[in-house]
Scaffold this active site. Structure first.
Site, PDB file in Angstrom:
ATOM      1  N   GLU A 260       0.821  -1.212   0.000  1.00 56.13           N
ATOM      2  CA  GLU A 260       0.000   0.000   0.000  1.00 56.13           C
ATOM      3  C   GLU A 260       0.854   1.261   0.000  1.00 56.13           C
ATOM      4  O   GLU A 260       1.828   1.374   0.743  1.00 56.13           O
ATOM      5  CB  GLU A 260      -0.912   0.004   1.227  1.00 56.13           C
ATOM      6  CG  GLU A 260      -2.267   0.584   0.962  1.00 56.13           C
ATOM      7  CD  GLU A 260      -3.053  -0.254  -0.048  1.00 56.13           C
ATOM      8  OE1 GLU A 260      -3.151   0.173  -1.215  1.00 56.13           O
ATOM      9  OE2 GLU A 260      -3.565  -1.308   0.323  1.00 56.13           O
ATOM     10  N   HIS A 261       0.471   2.205  -0.854  1.00 56.35           N
ATOM     11  CA  HIS A 261       1.147   3.491  -0.989  1.00 56.35           C
ATOM     12  C   HIS A 261       2.606   3.339  -1.408  1.00 56.35           C
ATOM     13  O   HIS A 261       3.446   4.165  -1.061  1.00 56.35           O
ATOM     14  CB  HIS A 261       1.048   4.289   0.324  1.00 56.35           C
ATOM     15  CG  HIS A 261      -0.313   4.877   0.550  1.00 56.35           C
ATOM     16  ND1 HIS A 261      -0.742   6.042  -0.043  1.00 56.35           N
ATOM     17  CD2 HIS A 261      -1.362   4.439   1.296  1.00 56.35           C
ATOM     18  CE1 HIS A 261      -1.986   6.304   0.338  1.00 56.35           C
ATOM     19  NE2 HIS A 261      -2.387   5.344   1.142  1.00 56.35           N
TER      20      HIS A 261
ATOM     21  N   GLY B 206     -16.431   4.795  -2.937  1.00 54.98           N
ATOM     22  CA  GLY B 206     -15.786   5.163  -1.677  1.00 54.98           C
ATOM     23  C   GLY B 206     -15.345   3.989  -0.841  1.00 54.98           C
ATOM     24  O   GLY B 206     -15.091   4.142   0.348  1.00 54.98           O
TER      25      GLY B 206
ATOM     26  N   ASP C 187      -4.058   0.673  -9.553  1.00 50.97           N
ATOM     27  CA  ASP C 187      -5.501   0.461  -9.670  1.00 50.97           C
ATOM     28  C   ASP C 187      -5.914   0.247 -11.115  1.00 50.97           C
ATOM     29  O   ASP C 187      -6.646  -0.694 -11.445  1.00 50.97           O
ATOM     30  CB  ASP C 187      -6.257   1.650  -9.083  1.00 50.97           C
ATOM     31  CG  ASP C 187      -6.041   1.812  -7.594  1.00 50.97           C
ATOM     32  OD1 ASP C 187      -5.412   0.925  -6.976  1.00 50.97           O
ATOM     33  OD2 ASP C 187      -6.491   2.837  -7.048  1.00 50.97           O
TER      34      ASP C 187
ATOM     35  N   TYR D 146      -4.314  12.138   0.716  1.00 45.28           N
ATOM     36  CA  TYR D 146      -3.606  11.254  -0.215  1.00 45.28           C
ATOM     37  C   TYR D 146      -2.521  12.024  -0.964  1.00 45.28           C
ATOM     38  O   TYR D 146      -1.360  11.601  -1.019  1.00 45.28           O
ATOM     39  CB  TYR D 146      -4.607  10.655  -1.200  1.00 45.28           C
ATOM     40  CG  TYR D 146      -4.016   9.662  -2.176  1.00 45.28           C
ATOM     41  CD1 TYR D 146      -4.074   8.298  -1.927  1.00 45.28           C
ATOM     42  CD2 TYR D 146      -3.410  10.083  -3.357  1.00 45.28           C
ATOM     43  CE1 TYR D 146      -3.543   7.376  -2.822  1.00 45.28           C
ATOM     44  CE2 TYR D 146      -2.868   9.177  -4.253  1.00 45.28           C
ATOM     45  CZ  TYR D 146      -2.941   7.826  -3.979  1.00 45.28           C
ATOM     46  OH  TYR D 146      -2.411   6.930  -4.868  1.00 45.28           O
TER      47      TYR D 146
END
Length: 381
Positions: free
Chosen positions: A29-30, A117, A167, A217
């Site tokens: 993640e990230h 969301g 994504d 973000y």
């Protein structure tokens, strides 16, 4: 007209049915926008576009779940950034055009089963399926990687989320039954069979509304860019994912406390992706679960993108004896957790988590029943 009636009508009246997947990121993640490797999987939850040519210079948009219609002038696609509905489609078409894809007037009916969301990339599914639908009616080659890159450009340059490519790549290029070990710096991708043995992946939405545009973000992205700018001259790295733990500790005095914490998460998370891939390949679910827990702890304490609700949901999951590990998935600030749970304990696990989470936050979480699916699919009707 109900959604079911609209879909039956569309099957009769449109030319193509085009879908692109939502995604769950198992771990990593990230780190996509830092040039790291990630380990996502495409979901059967998807955005489906029914499309037909209309002989005009307009793309007419309808939705199965919204009572509105929007027309996009193909000569003025830059004008729709701030409309309530249709901006993702407009941005996707504009970036597709800039990538050399032909455009034509058409009618599009969008049907999205990726919850908005949720952190499961409904935006990527919409972007990718919109571009793929345009390819279907113009006869342009369906190059999934090219479509993913155009969709990423739409998210970044049109919508305003400075995202990595994970994504959109997963939405376009996913493969049923497999996770993707994707190198976000090179786009090299290895398909890894998603074999969790006697365990299941359970996705639960904390149901806290969130928006990555309005969240922090982009601030996190900027902090990693600051880390790279300060460390690259000292270490010779080309992206933050190339940074070693030893070099980070050696040069940490040039970083503020916050920027150091963000960089440490990236370094550690990249290592967890490699370890998780090995665990999946060897069938070591205990190890994989421990890595999920460690990832959530890092996202909470070092990257600070979880929040009360996601923490409560992950902790509720981790407290159940059938759960081997749980973490937030997606950009954070709301959305979902992904948990690795012994299959024979899944039903009790879900009941336990929903009750414990409700007591902690007052929100009713939602469990998603889905499977790992394909990326772009195109069916001629």
């Amino acid at each position: 007209m109900t959604r079911t009636e609209l879909l039956k009508k569309a099957e009769r009246e449109y030319a193509f049915k085009v879908s692109a997947a939502g995604r769950v990121n198992i771990i990593g993640e990230h780190v996509d926008y830092c040039g790291g490797k990630v380990f996502p999987a495409a979901l059967a939850l998807c955005n489906t576009v029914y499309v037909r040519p209309n002989g005009t210079n307009f793309v007419n948009l309808k939705w199965t779940t919204l009572d509105c219609e929007v027309s996009l002038d193909l000569d003025k696609l830059d004008d729709y950034k701030y409309i309530e509905y249709g901006n993702y489609q407009a941005g996707s078409l504009l970036m597709g055009k800039r990538a050399g894809l032909p455009l034509a007037g058409c009618d599009m009916l969008h049907d999205c089963t990726v919850p908005f969301g949720s952190g499961l990339s409904s935006s990527a599914a919409i972007e990718v399926s919109t571009i793929a639908a345009m390819c279907a009616i113009t006869g342009a080659p369906v190059d999934a990687v090219k479509i993913a890159l155009a969709a990423q450009a739409a998210e970044r340059e049109y919508v305003g989320v400075n995202c990595g490519v994970m994504d959109q790549y997963t939405s376009a290029c996913g493969k049923a039954g497999h996770a993707l070990l994707l190198d976000c710096a090179t786009l090299d991708c290895e398909y890894v069979p998603l074999d969790t043995g006697d365990c299941s992946l359970v996705i639960i939405n904390c149901k806290k509304p969130h928006s990555l545009v309005e969240s922090k973000y982009n601030e996190r992205r900027a902090e990693t860019e600051t880390a790279l700018a300060l460390l690259a001259p000292l270490t010779g790295i080309g992206c933050l994912a190339e940074l070693t733990a030893a070099d980070l500790e050696k040069h940490k005095t040039v970083l503020s406390a916050n920027v150091y914490a963000r960089a440490k998460h990236v370094v550690d998370e990249c290592a967890r992706v490699a370890a998780a891939t090995d665990a999946m390949k060897s069938g070591d679910m205990v190890k994989l679960g421990a890595l999920l827990d460690a990832s959530h702890k890092s996202l909470k304490e070092l990257y600070e993108v979880t929040g009360k609700e996601l923490d409560a949901l992950a902790f509720a999951a981790q407290s159940h004896p059938a759960c081997l590990g749980s973490r937030m998935t997606g950009g954070g600030f709301g959305g979902c957790t992904v948990s690795l749970v012994k299959t024979d304990g899944v039903e009790d696990f879900k009941k336990h988590v929903l009750e414990k989470y409700k007591a902690a936050t007052g929100y009713d979480a939602e469990v998603y029943e889905t499977r790992v699916g394909d990326g772009i699919t195109i069916t001629k009707l």
